[in-house]
Design an enzyme around this catalytic site. Sequence first.
Site, PDB file in Angstrom:
ATOM      1  N   GLY A 126      -2.677  -4.110  -4.423  1.00 26.97           N
ATOM      2  CA  GLY A 126      -3.971  -3.472  -4.612  1.00 26.97           C
ATOM      3  C   GLY A 126      -5.054  -3.881  -3.642  1.00 26.97           C
TER       4      GLY A 126
ATOM      5  CB  ILE B 287      -3.211  -5.632   0.990  1.00 26.73           C
ATOM      6  CG1 ILE B 287      -3.126  -7.160   0.969  1.00 26.73           C
ATOM      7  CG2 ILE B 287      -2.781  -5.091   2.354  1.00 26.73           C
ATOM      8  CD1 ILE B 287      -1.735  -7.713   1.183  1.00 26.73           C
TER       9      ILE B 287
ATOM     10  NE  ARG C 114       4.340  -6.998  -5.859  1.00 22.23           N
ATOM     11  CZ  ARG C 114       3.853  -6.053  -6.642  1.00 22.23           C
ATOM     12  NH1 ARG C 114       4.620  -5.494  -7.563  1.00 22.23           N
ATOM     13  NH2 ARG C 114       2.607  -5.665  -6.532  1.00 22.23           N
TER      14      ARG C 114
ATOM     15  N   GLY D 113      -7.584  11.287 -12.180  1.00 24.94           N
ATOM     16  CA  GLY D 113      -6.737  12.113 -11.324  1.00 24.94           C
ATOM     17  C   GLY D 113      -7.396  13.439 -10.998  1.00 24.94           C
TER      18      GLY D 113
ATOM     19  CG  ASP E 258      -4.787   0.133  -4.612  1.00 18.45           C
ATOM     20  OD1 ASP E 258      -5.221  -0.294  -5.691  1.00 18.45           O
ATOM     21  OD2 ASP E 258      -3.577   0.121  -4.306  1.00 18.45           O
TER      22      ASP E 258
END
Length: 320
Positions: free
Chosen positions: A39, A41, A89, A224, A254
């Site tokens: 998020g 980054i 990850r 959305g 983000d």
Amino acid sequence: MSIVTLTMNPAIDLATSAAHIAPTDKIRCTAPRFDPGGGGINVARTVAALGEPVTAIFPAGGPPGRLLEELVRDAAIPMRPVPVADHTRENFAVTATDTGEQYRFVLPGPRLTAPEVHRCLAEIERAAQDCRYVVASGSLPPGVPASFYQSLADLLSDLGVPLVLDTSGAALRAVGHGVHLIKPSVRELAEFAGRPLPDRESRVAAARELVERGVSEIVVVSMGAAGTLAVTRDDARWLASIEVPVRSGIGAGDAQVGGIVVGLARGYPLDAAVRLGIAAATAALVSPGTGPGRPDRIAELFQQLSPRPDAGRGQVPIPH
């Protein structure tokens, strides 16, 4: 520096496509795209695209962590990685070209030790001495207590630095006070409120409860295609979205946070900052992988969203 982002569970985001996705069969994919992810980054990449100074702080471990640092460096984002023992990850997304559907696989992340968590907070404390906003975005990896973001809010409150927070689940529920702006989705807000939120009015009511309880001064609810709600103690506004053909939905939320915090850092009124966030998110939807939208496209969309003297559409006050 103007803005600092914190990503406690960063990732290398791998995106590819395949003609068809089916179980058991080998699925032949196109050449992958690698992006630095997580998020905060992703927020930093949008902030940088909009021309504001930003520094990204994140834990990084093992060979994947070194690759993540390389990808952040290639994106021209100043960074302060915090070394950790476990491996960073990797997430991957595959788009089926026959249906246009995107399949996203998200891994849990490394297990951080208590000293590693403390070093992340210490790095934020150092960076926050010279910034206007801190943005914390994304999930918490194993080993990090759910109360981490509350600890961060307390730290920044003592320093007088506003915190913008975008998280979910237990990490969101553990936040009780001290946030400047929080940006849940409708699903995340409903989980926080503990009840369904079927319409705009119920969402405004749930958001205002968070404001009145002191959790956050501002709640921005992303819905959305149904638009965005911006709620404070005294005001609530709905702002329209823009329909575009979606190339990748990864990182759009983000990008919205990035646009909002840039607007706030520039002194925009809240509704204008949220419109900049919507423009950034919309531009990200048509970008490949987790890439931010092009600055010229964001500017064009922001202008499109800005209210005209002869029309009030897209910015509707909602009564108490």
